[in-house]
Every structure is written in C-alpha cells, then in structure tokens.
Scaffold this active site. Structure first.
Site, PDB file in Angstrom:
ATOM      1  N   ASN A   1      15.725  30.960  15.740  1.00  0.00           N
ATOM      2  CA  ASN A   1      17.491  32.448  15.639  1.00  0.00           C
ATOM      3  C   ASN A   1      18.605  30.921  16.205  1.00  0.00           C
ATOM      4  O   ASN A   1      18.469  29.795  16.202  1.00  0.00           O
ATOM      5  CB  ASN A   1      17.258  32.456  17.176  1.00  0.00           C
ATOM      6  CG  ASN A   1      18.081  32.903  17.695  1.00  0.00           C
ATOM      7  OD1 ASN A   1      19.327  32.941  18.032  1.00  0.00           O
ATOM      8  ND2 ASN A   1      17.756  33.738  18.647  1.00  0.00           N
ATOM      9  N   LYS A   2      19.513  31.298  15.250  1.00  0.00           N
ATOM     10  CA  LYS A   2      20.824  30.436  14.800  1.00  0.00           C
ATOM     11  C   LYS A   2      21.679  30.392  16.232  1.00  0.00           C
ATOM     12  O   LYS A   2      22.939  30.014  15.890  1.00  0.00           O
ATOM     13  CB  LYS A   2      21.746  30.863  13.627  1.00  0.00           C
ATOM     14  CG  LYS A   2      20.829  30.880  12.290  1.00  0.00           C
ATOM     15  CD  LYS A   2      19.869  29.433  11.861  1.00  0.00           C
ATOM     16  CE  LYS A   2      19.190  29.568  10.864  1.00  0.00           C
ATOM     17  NZ  LYS A   2      18.120  27.785  10.746  1.00  0.00           N
TER      18      LYS A   2
END
Length: 167
Positions: free
Chosen positions: A41-42
């Site tokens: 997840n960024k």
C-alpha cells in the site's frame, strides 16, 4: 458469513486541518493494528513524499508526521463482514460517526477520500450537503494499478489545501 471486523479509532487532534478517510482496514492492517500496514500500500510512501520526510517503518513516527502536518486519519466504515481485504467483498457495513467527529474537531476544513469506496460511503453518510470540501483521491491500495507517480501527483492537492488554509 465471516467474522465482523472493526475499524480503528481516529487519529486526530485539535490541530487537524484535513481528514483522510479510507474504507476499513485490510487483513495486514488488522493483524498489525496499524493503518495502511500492507507493504504494497502506497499511503505512507505518498505521505512521506508529500512532506519531504524521511521514510520510516516506525508506526509512532508515522503518526507523528501526520499530526505535525495537521492530518487526521479514519475510516468511513466502523464495522462490516468481509472475506479477504477487497472493498468489493464488504457486506453488512455500519458507518462511522463522521459528522460527530467533524463537530468535535471544527478545525477540519477538508476531507480526502482514499479511493472510491470511502467516497461513496461518505456521500451516503453526509448526503449532498457537505459543510466542507470533499475530494476523491486515487486509492493507495496495490489493487488500484495506477503508477505511484500518478497517485502522488493527484495526492498533491492536499498540499494546495493545507497551504491555502495557512495563508
């Protein structure tokens, strides 16, 4: 059906100027009891890039970076049933009390939704009469296959709003 899962408490204080809303934590986040804990997840990478901060895995330091930059974090869903981590698998959801949170923290001047599910749910919760601006941002989830650079570019609207509020 599955066991019910629940979201975390909001990360917010009286200095918060913007609220970022996700849908509900995924499996990795629930295991670690941390927002956006999945390594792909960024979210955290984007936050650190936006504020020119040195990336860290330390969760408490991550929270401190949010608070230092007047960002609150929560989810639109309080609890639901879900198989896996996909938003599309969410069933029997109960909404978080977003309106109460905004009343308790009147300093929040804009809401940013991390992906379409949180945006759609927020519309259901608040109706069409938003008292503050609401922005839909591309999901930081690895399942949303837009490039990191494109996501980061769209998330930069947070800086514009924060800078406007400080003028």
């Amino acid at each position: 059906m599955q066991n019910r899962i629940s979201s975390f408490s909001p990360i917010i204080d009286n200095n918060s100027k913007i609220l970022i809303l996700g849908s509900i934590p995924g499996i990795k986040s629930l295991e670690k009891q941390q927002y956006y804990a999945h390594p792909q997840n960024k979210f955290w990478k984007i936050i650190f890039e936006l504020f020119n901060e040195e990336f860290t895995e330390n969760y408490q330091e991550r929270i401190n970076i949010l608070k230092k930059n007047h960002i609150a974090l929560w989810d639109v869903i309080d609890s639901c049933e879900r198989k896996g981590s996909l938003d599309s698998e969410i069933k029997n959801e109960e909404a978080n009390q977003i309106e109460d949170l905004l009343e308790d923290y009147p300093g929040v001047q804009a809401i940013f939704c991390n992906g379409g599910k949180s945006f759609k749910n927020l519309q259901k919760i608040l109706g069409k009469n938003y008292k503050i601006p609401v922005f839909l941002l591309p999901s930081t989830s690895p399942l949303h296959t837009v490039s990191f650079e494109k996501k980061l570019e769209e998330w930069k609207v947070i800086l514009k709003i924060l800078n406007k509020k400080q003028e």
